[in-house]
Design a protein around this motif. Sequence first.
Motif, PDB file in Angstrom:
ATOM      1  N   MET A   1       0.855  -1.183   0.000  1.00  0.00           N
ATOM      2  CA  MET A   1       0.000   0.000   0.000  1.00  0.00           C
ATOM      3  C   MET A   1       0.894   1.238   0.000  1.00  0.00           C
ATOM      4  O   MET A   1       1.642   1.475   0.968  1.00  0.00           O
ATOM      5  CB  MET A   1      -0.932  -0.021   1.200  1.00  0.00           C
ATOM      6  CG  MET A   1      -1.800  -1.279   1.244  1.00  0.00           C
ATOM      7  SD  MET A   1      -3.097  -1.226   2.519  1.00  0.00           S
ATOM      8  CE  MET A   1      -4.224  -0.031   1.799  1.00  0.00           C
ATOM      9  N   PRO A   2       0.845   2.043  -1.069  1.00  0.00           N
ATOM     10  CA  PRO A   2       1.759   3.192  -1.192  1.00  0.00           C
ATOM     11  C   PRO A   2       1.424   4.327  -0.231  1.00  0.00           C
ATOM     12  O   PRO A   2       0.258   4.570   0.094  1.00  0.00           O
ATOM     13  CB  PRO A   2       1.569   3.626  -2.652  1.00  0.00           C
ATOM     14  CG  PRO A   2       0.199   3.150  -3.018  1.00  0.00           C
ATOM     15  CD  PRO A   2      -0.030   1.895  -2.250  1.00  0.00           C
ATOM     16  N   GLY A   3       2.471   5.010   0.235  1.00  0.00           N
ATOM     17  CA  GLY A   3       2.302   6.225   1.010  1.00  0.00           C
ATOM     18  C   GLY A   3       1.729   6.050   2.399  1.00  0.00           C
ATOM     19  O   GLY A   3       1.225   7.015   2.980  1.00  0.00           O
TER      20      GLY A   3
ATOM     21  N   GLN B   1      -6.208   4.525   5.613  1.00  0.00           N
ATOM     22  CA  GLN B   1      -7.009   4.302   4.404  1.00  0.00           C
ATOM     23  C   GLN B   1      -7.862   3.047   4.570  1.00  0.00           C
ATOM     24  O   GLN B   1      -7.602   2.008   3.948  1.00  0.00           O
ATOM     25  CB  GLN B   1      -6.088   4.156   3.192  1.00  0.00           C
ATOM     26  CG  GLN B   1      -5.298   5.399   2.822  1.00  0.00           C
ATOM     27  CD  GLN B   1      -6.173   6.492   2.257  1.00  0.00           C
ATOM     28  OE1 GLN B   1      -7.268   6.230   1.760  1.00  0.00           O
ATOM     29  NE2 GLN B   1      -5.718   7.739   2.341  1.00  0.00           N
ATOM     30  N   PRO B   2      -8.895   3.095   5.422  1.00  0.00           N
ATOM     31  CA  PRO B   2      -9.689   1.886   5.665  1.00  0.00           C
ATOM     32  C   PRO B   2     -10.374   1.336   4.415  1.00  0.00           C
ATOM     33  O   PRO B   2     -10.435   0.115   4.236  1.00  0.00           O
ATOM     34  CB  PRO B   2     -10.712   2.331   6.723  1.00  0.00           C
ATOM     35  CG  PRO B   2     -10.727   3.826   6.653  1.00  0.00           C
ATOM     36  CD  PRO B   2      -9.356   4.229   6.233  1.00  0.00           C
ATOM     37  N   GLN B   3     -10.871   2.212   3.544  1.00  0.00           N
ATOM     38  CA  GLN B   3     -11.564   1.725   2.353  1.00  0.00           C
ATOM     39  C   GLN B   3     -10.606   1.046   1.391  1.00  0.00           C
ATOM     40  O   GLN B   3     -10.927  -0.007   0.814  1.00  0.00           O
ATOM     41  CB  GLN B   3     -12.304   2.874   1.666  1.00  0.00           C
ATOM     42  CG  GLN B   3     -13.492   3.383   2.476  1.00  0.00           C
ATOM     43  CD  GLN B   3     -14.216   4.528   1.793  1.00  0.00           C
ATOM     44  OE1 GLN B   3     -13.588   5.377   1.161  1.00  0.00           O
ATOM     45  NE2 GLN B   3     -15.521   4.574   1.923  1.00  0.00           N
ATOM     46  N   GLN B   4      -9.425   1.628   1.226  1.00  0.00           N
ATOM     47  CA  GLN B   4      -8.423   1.022   0.356  1.00  0.00           C
ATOM     48  C   GLN B   4      -7.976  -0.330   0.924  1.00  0.00           C
ATOM     49  O   GLN B   4      -7.793  -1.304   0.194  1.00  0.00           O
ATOM     50  CB  GLN B   4      -7.220   1.958   0.221  1.00  0.00           C
ATOM     51  CG  GLN B   4      -6.158   1.495  -0.755  1.00  0.00           C
ATOM     52  CD  GLN B   4      -4.985   2.474  -0.821  1.00  0.00           C
ATOM     53  OE1 GLN B   4      -5.072   3.610  -0.363  1.00  0.00           O
ATOM     54  NE2 GLN B   4      -3.874   2.018  -1.370  1.00  0.00           N
ATOM     55  N   CYS B   5      -7.829  -0.380   2.238  1.00  0.00           N
ATOM     56  CA  CYS B   5      -7.421  -1.610   2.903  1.00  0.00           C
ATOM     57  C   CYS B   5      -8.502  -2.681   2.762  1.00  0.00           C
ATOM     58  O   CYS B   5      -8.204  -3.848   2.481  1.00  0.00           O
ATOM     59  CB  CYS B   5      -7.157  -1.327   4.381  1.00  0.00           C
ATOM     60  SG  CYS B   5      -5.956  -2.418   5.138  1.00  0.00           S
ATOM     61  N   GLN B   6      -9.743  -2.271   2.932  1.00  0.00           N
ATOM     62  CA  GLN B   6     -10.854  -3.209   2.758  1.00  0.00           C
ATOM     63  C   GLN B   6     -10.851  -3.795   1.353  1.00  0.00           C
ATOM     64  O   GLN B   6     -11.046  -5.006   1.169  1.00  0.00           O
ATOM     65  CB  GLN B   6     -12.183  -2.498   3.011  1.00  0.00           C
ATOM     66  CG  GLN B   6     -13.415  -3.372   2.748  1.00  0.00           C
ATOM     67  CD  GLN B   6     -14.580  -2.588   2.161  1.00  0.00           C
ATOM     68  OE1 GLN B   6     -14.421  -1.442   1.731  1.00  0.00           O
ATOM     69  NE2 GLN B   6     -15.748  -3.195   2.126  1.00  0.00           N
TER      70      GLN B   6
END
Length: 253
Positions: A228-230, A239-244
């Motif tokens: 996961m960048p940055g 970034q919960p949505q990106q992680c999900q």
Amino acid sequence: MHIKSIGQGPDLVLVHGWSMHSGVWSPLLELLSEHFRCHLVDLPGHGQSEWHEGDFELKRLLDNLSLALPQEAIWLGWSLGGMVALAMTHNYPEKVKKLILLASNPCFVQTDDWPCAMAAEVFNNFSASLAEDQQLTLQRFIMLQAKGANQPRQVIKQLSEQLAQQHEPEPEALKAGLKCLAEWDLRDTLASVNCPTQMILAENDHLIPVSLAEYVQKLQPKLRIDVMPGLGHAPFISQPQQCQLVIEQFIHE
């Protein structure tokens, strides 16, 4: 051991990292509980779980988790929690349908043949500071977890709030957790794991270096690795949505 279950769907066990408790998952839980039956573990001496001497002995810990959790589930572990989840695949392979290691290292402290980990000197200094001033050390650890995140203040705020919502972890539980991080070497377990496994790393993590990807891929060629960048050590807070999205893509493969 205190375990809270919420949501509907396939069983998903979530195991938090050192010094925290299951409430730390709240940003991600809101998203995951729409599709999964989430089982939130408070490790011994953390959150609402009581502490008894020896509770972090690996076999006892895994036996207690096995008794308290569903027969077959997806396991998601963050940092120290990832090591616990990985160890479950060895002791109770029938319990772990899929495994997700989030910002977690099978061998947390550097060795001569494992440079992709925390330097032993840094780890030892951190352990010594815990004995001197627990509250200050926990705050420093929060700062370290937030370092490298694209929104470090948000991470610091949320981790601090979660820590304040429960009683501070038992001092002996914190010491025992650090002992686990120092002594557990689960590289052989990762090499022999049979269930589908994902490792999620954060590009700017100051605890789990992103260079780990190269080393674990050699241990376990079938491992799915997502970077996961940055982000720093707590990407599910930044970034919960990106992680999900990354988690559910793997689960539904």
